[in-house]
Design a protein around this motif. Structure first.
Motif, PDB file in Angstrom:
ATOM      1  N   TRP A  57       3.748  -2.622   1.089  1.00 28.69           N
ATOM      2  CA  TRP A  57       4.786  -1.889   0.969  1.00 28.69           C
ATOM      3  C   TRP A  57       5.467  -1.349  -0.085  1.00 28.69           C
ATOM      4  CZ3 TRP A  57       9.607  -6.048   2.986  1.00 28.69           C
ATOM      5  CH2 TRP A  57      11.045  -5.258   3.449  1.00 28.69           C
TER       6      TRP A  57
ATOM      7  N   SER B  49       7.104   1.046   8.777  1.00 23.43           N
ATOM      8  CA  SER B  49       6.248   1.114   8.238  1.00 23.43           C
ATOM      9  C   SER B  49       4.860   1.984   8.169  1.00 23.43           C
ATOM     10  CB  SER B  49       5.533  -0.221   8.239  1.00 23.43           C
ATOM     11  OG  SER B  49       5.507  -0.768   6.843  1.00 23.43           O
TER      12      SER B  49
ATOM     13  N   VAL C 122      11.634  -5.646  -1.406  1.00 27.49           N
ATOM     14  CA  VAL C 122      10.658  -5.726  -1.428  1.00 27.49           C
ATOM     15  C   VAL C 122      10.685  -6.512  -2.666  1.00 27.49           C
ATOM     16  CG1 VAL C 122       8.894  -4.680  -2.700  1.00 27.49           C
ATOM     17  CG2 VAL C 122       9.627  -3.738  -0.500  1.00 27.49           C
TER      18      VAL C 122
ATOM     19  N   THR D 110      16.744  -6.531   5.899  1.00 26.58           N
ATOM     20  CA  THR D 110      16.215  -4.920   6.262  1.00 26.58           C
ATOM     21  C   THR D 110      14.969  -3.812   6.654  1.00 26.58           C
ATOM     22  OG1 THR D 110      16.462  -5.149   3.430  1.00 26.58           O
ATOM     23  CG2 THR D 110      15.269  -3.410   3.735  1.00 26.58           C
TER      24      THR D 110
ATOM     25  N   GLU E 240       5.424  -3.756   6.746  1.00 25.63           N
ATOM     26  CA  GLU E 240       6.988  -4.329   5.988  1.00 25.63           C
ATOM     27  C   GLU E 240       6.961  -5.476   7.367  1.00 25.63           C
ATOM     28  OE1 GLU E 240      10.355  -4.655   9.007  1.00 25.63           O
ATOM     29  OE2 GLU E 240       8.543  -3.467   8.976  1.00 25.63           O
ATOM     30  N   ARG E 241       6.401  -5.697   8.382  1.00 19.26           N
ATOM     31  CA  ARG E 241       6.207  -6.543   9.619  1.00 19.26           C
ATOM     32  C   ARG E 241       5.530  -7.849   8.904  1.00 19.26           C
ATOM     33  NH1 ARG E 241       3.977  -5.901  15.585  1.00 19.26           N
ATOM     34  NH2 ARG E 241       4.928  -8.169  16.096  1.00 19.26           N
TER      35      ARG E 241
ATOM     36  N   TRP F 171      13.226  -0.776   8.019  1.00 19.58           N
ATOM     37  CA  TRP F 171      11.980  -0.143   7.258  1.00 19.58           C
ATOM     38  C   TRP F 171      11.174   0.382   7.785  1.00 19.58           C
ATOM     39  CZ3 TRP F 171      11.790   3.146   3.306  1.00 19.58           C
ATOM     40  CH2 TRP F 171      10.604   3.601   2.995  1.00 19.58           C
TER      41      TRP F 171
ATOM     42  N   SER G  37       4.409  -8.060   5.422  1.00 23.46           N
ATOM     43  CA  SER G  37       5.523  -8.936   4.502  1.00 23.46           C
ATOM     44  C   SER G  37       6.659 -10.008   4.811  1.00 23.46           C
ATOM     45  CB  SER G  37       5.436  -7.905   3.745  1.00 23.46           C
ATOM     46  OG  SER G  37       5.159  -6.879   3.530  1.00 23.46           O
ATOM     47  N   LYS G  38       7.813  -9.645   6.267  1.00 26.31           N
ATOM     48  CA  LYS G  38       8.486 -10.320   6.491  1.00 26.31           C
ATOM     49  C   LYS G  38       8.228 -11.853   6.930  1.00 26.31           C
ATOM     50  CE  LYS G  38      11.244  -7.198   7.080  1.00 26.31           C
ATOM     51  NZ  LYS G  38      12.673  -5.653   8.013  1.00 26.31           N
TER      52      LYS G  38
ATOM     53  N   ALA H   7      15.340  -0.963   1.205  1.00 20.97           N
ATOM     54  CA  ALA H   7      14.356  -1.426   0.900  1.00 20.97           C
ATOM     55  C   ALA H   7      13.474  -1.335  -0.809  1.00 20.97           C
ATOM     56  CB  ALA H   7      12.976  -0.143   1.211  1.00 20.97           C
TER      57      ALA H   7
END
Length: 383
Positions: A118, A184, A10, A180, A70-71, A182, A73-74, A6
């Motif tokens: 993240w 959150s 990032v 990746t 995380e979600r 992860w 950011s993607k 992770a």
């Protein structure tokens, strides 16, 4: 193992983020020509990017808490490449390009909050400071993006071709981040809707002010240092141009060193020393009799300014009284505010007094960090 992967994921997002900023900056003159605009209208048009960024901060803070960093950011990393690709196609019509810039700015502002959130989660999981290295990767990405732009100009590539090729080069890094795993943290936002402007509360006000102080120093060097050296110190344009490279290099070195220094000495001591470094470096820039003293000054300034943003993000994410998304969004808003409003104010001072006076003000602003550094210490909560 998942936290280590992770961390790399990032870092990949930070690097891609930086490359897009560098690639955009390298082709601004081409956009000016494609749009047929002079400097004044182009400058006004670029405000769309800034307004979009400021609009994205509070919304992203709200969504980080609800969706997870995380979600979000993607999703935004993919949106960043799409918004980046839209720019050359928006040049057919100035209002369309303004909309594309606003959209890009909104994605940039939102992703900045999400990826830092993240990164703060991964930092917490690993149990050691890593935020500064993320920002070092962003700086390296910006250098790579600008360098790629220089190569594209040397090859006489159209903007559209350049941007398509660059996005294709970034896809492996993006794919690594997207795949990746992860999970959150999530928290229910305190309000029913995001605020119009994300502003810090409580101790985070002082954290935001320190972030703003570092941003003012960075914006001053970026926008005014070369002109100051040419107009008031009477150095050549070529020598003045080297100054920003010296400053940027010092920032990169410090950002990759910052995590180890924070782990050893703590954020308060690092901030105190770096605030003092910002003052000393800027003083050398103001009173430096030779170009070598000026270069030493901006290098020391770069060392002083580099950790402020990463330290502020880590402190905001760890605040026990405010949700992570809202806390990060609030300090990022003040940090970006420094970039947006600091240079024009310094320019106003420079026009009515001198740029030497402007940089003298920046020097004393750095001392604010020394005074407020104790607020980087996270308050302990009762078990």
């Amino acid at each position: 193992m998942s936290a280590i992967r992770a961390r790399r994921a990032v870092g990949a997002v930070f690097f891609v983020f930086g490359t897009d900023i560098g690639a955009w900056a390298a082709r601004i003159p081409d956009f000016k020509e494609l749009l047929g605009l002079s400097e004044g209208p182009l400058g006004a048009l670029l405000l769309s990017l800034a307004v979009g960024s400021m609009a994205g901060f509070p919304i992203a803070g709200y969504l980080v808490d609800r969706m997870g960093a995380e979600r979000l950011s993607k999703i935004l990393a993919v949106a960043l490449l799409l918004a980046f690709l839209s720019l050359p196609f928006g040049t057919v019509y100035v209002p369309l390009f303004a909309f594309c810039l606003f959209a890009l700015g909104a994605v940039i502002g939102s992703l900045d909050v999400a990826m830092n959130a993240w990164g703060a989660e991964v930092e917490k999981e690993l149990g050691r400071p890593i935020m500064s290295s993320y920002h070092g990767l962003y700086s390296l990405g910006a250098v790579a993006g600008a360098g790629g732009g220089a190569v594209a100009l040397w090859l006489d590539l159209p903007v559209t071709t350049h941007y398509i090729l660059w996005v294709l080069l970034m896809l492996p890094a993006l794919y690594y981040a997207l795949t990746t795993p992860w999970v959150s943290e999530r928290s229910e936002p305190t309000g029913s809707r995001p605020p119009v402007i994300a502003l810090p509360k409580g101790a985070l006000v002082f954290v935001g002010i320190m972030c703003l102080a570092g941003g003012i120093g960075e914006g001053a060097v970026t926008d005014w240092a070369a002109l100051y050296q040419i107009q008031e110190l009477f150095f050549s344009e070529s020598l003045a141009a080297i100054t920003f490279a010296v400053y940027s290099s010092a920032m990169v070195v410090m950002r990759f060193s910052g995590d180890a220094l924070t782990a050893r000495f703590g954020p308060v001591r690092v901030a105190q020393v770096c605030g003092l470094a910002g003052f000393i470096g800027c003083a050398l820039l103001v009173w430096g009799p030779t170009i070598y003293v000026v270069w030493l000054g901006v290098a020391i300034m770069g060392i002083g300014n580099a950790p402020m943003f990463p330290l502020a993000i880590s402190r905001a994410a760890a605040d026990p009284t405010v949700s992570k998304g809202a806390a990060i969004a609030s300090v990022v808003t003040l940090g970006y505010g420094a970039f947006l409003f600091g240079p024009p104010v310094l320019g106003f001072v420079g026009e009515h007094f001198s740029l030497r006076v402007s940089f003298l003000i920046v020097a004393f602003i750095s001392l604010v960090i020394v005074v407020l550094a104790k607020h980087f210490r996270v308050p302990q909560t009762a078990d």
